[in-house]
Design an enzyme around this catalytic site. Structure first.
Site: not given
Ligand code: AMP
Length: 296
Positions: A34, A183
């Site tokens: 993030h 997460s």
């Molecule tokens: P989330 O909080 O899981 O909905 O993720 C929020 C954003 O962070 C989304 O665009 C995900 O694709 C991105 N994201 C989650 N994990 C990663 C990671 N390891 N590397 C890059 N972006 C990520």
């Protein structure tokens, strides 16, 4: 950093921020993946907005919505430290008031792979992101490659609904051993955690088999499947078209290799791209020339 709870206050404050405005939607439980999105948004824009919302609409009834990791104070501090000007953190009722019934459905793309494994997931994702975009009115939406089908679904929604926003896809951030940050990695037992990097190794194996030029699609996938270590169980490992997510029947470039393994009840998701013959990546957005942030 201003923290707001309601769509109306988020919109009115977002309208006072500088332009271009970068926007990073998240479900919180922030990690370095993030933070990389926030950093890129900060570098490419005059102002940055982020959202923190665990979206019930994208979770199935048996999924981890109730137990999804939540720590508002920790996340709030990280957003503030990482250059966010506006944090929109609504309650469920602010986003879905009584009687809410409209849905965004991107069609077949949203029914493959993650859409098949998590029925209704992409309808939930597209619906909430449309609402967030309408509230924050950003110049550019920042997404992570880790959730690659989500990036394709949202890019399709932006195109199909004529939304006035750029979509920037940023590289997956990984642990030193190759495991994509998530997460949900906190759910892994020690044995699952030590096997987890084999998903990435399997994707690399498929990619190398494809690039060798002397393997069939089935042979490349078979080589990859052999790399996944127990106790992980393969849910799918496929080579797909990076735009439509239909499985490739013949080796082609560019291509996208997608995989999900199960570690107990936890699903680990990852992907890698096979670049086009001219070297271009089918998913990642090239970094824009950094302009000076005009205001904060
Ligand atoms: P989330 O909080 O899981 O909905 O993720 C929020 C954003 O962070 C989304 O665009 C995900 O694709 C991105 N994201 C989650 N994990 C990663 C990671 N390891 N590397 C890059 N972006 C990520």
């Amino acid at each position: 950093m201003q923290v707001v709870r309601t769509p109306d206050s988020a919109r009115s404050i977002a309208r006072t921020l500088g332009r271009p405005l970068g926007f990073v939607p998240t479900m919180g439980a922030l990690h370095a993946g993030h933070l990389a999105l926030l950093k890129r948004a900060r570098a490419e824009n005059a102002a940055v907005a982020a959202s923190l919302f665990v979206n019930p609409l994208q979770f199935g009834p048996a999924e981890d919505f109730p137990s999804y990791p939540r720590d508002f104070e920790r996340d709030r501090a990280l957003f503030a430290e990482n250059g966010v000007d506006l944090l929109y953190a609504p309650a469920v009722d602010d986003v879905y008031p009584a009687g809410f019934s409209t849905r965004v459905d991107v069609g077949e793309l949203g029914t493959r792979y993650e859409g098949a494994a998590r029925w209704g997931h992409f309808v939930g994702v597209a619906t909430v992101v449309l609402k967030l975009l309408h509230t924050v009115e950003p110049t550019t939406l920042y997404l992570g490659q880790k959730d690659v089908q989500q990036t394709a679904v949202l890019a399709r929604m932006v195109r199909d609904l004529d939304l006035v926003v750029n979509v920037t896809v940023c590289p997956t951030v990984r642990e030193a051993d190759g495991l994509a940050l998530s997460s949900r990695n906190v759910y892994l037992s020690p044995a699952q955690r030590s096997a987890a990097p084999s998903l990435r190794r399997a994707l690399v194996t498929v990619s190398e088999a494809l690039l060798s030029g002397n393997m069939t699609i089935a042979g490349a996938i078979e080589a990859g499947r052999a790399v996944v270590e127990p106790p992980l169980q393969i849910e799918y490992l496929e080579i797909v078209d990076p735009v439509t997510f239909s499985p490739l029947s013949l080796p082609a470039r560019p291509a996208l290799i997608v995989g999900v393994v199960r570690a107990g009840t936890t699903r680990l998701i990852d992907n890698i791209t096979v670049p086009a013959l001219d070297g271009s990546d089918p998913i990642l957005t090239p970094e824009r020339v950094v302009r000076q942030a005009a205001s904060r």
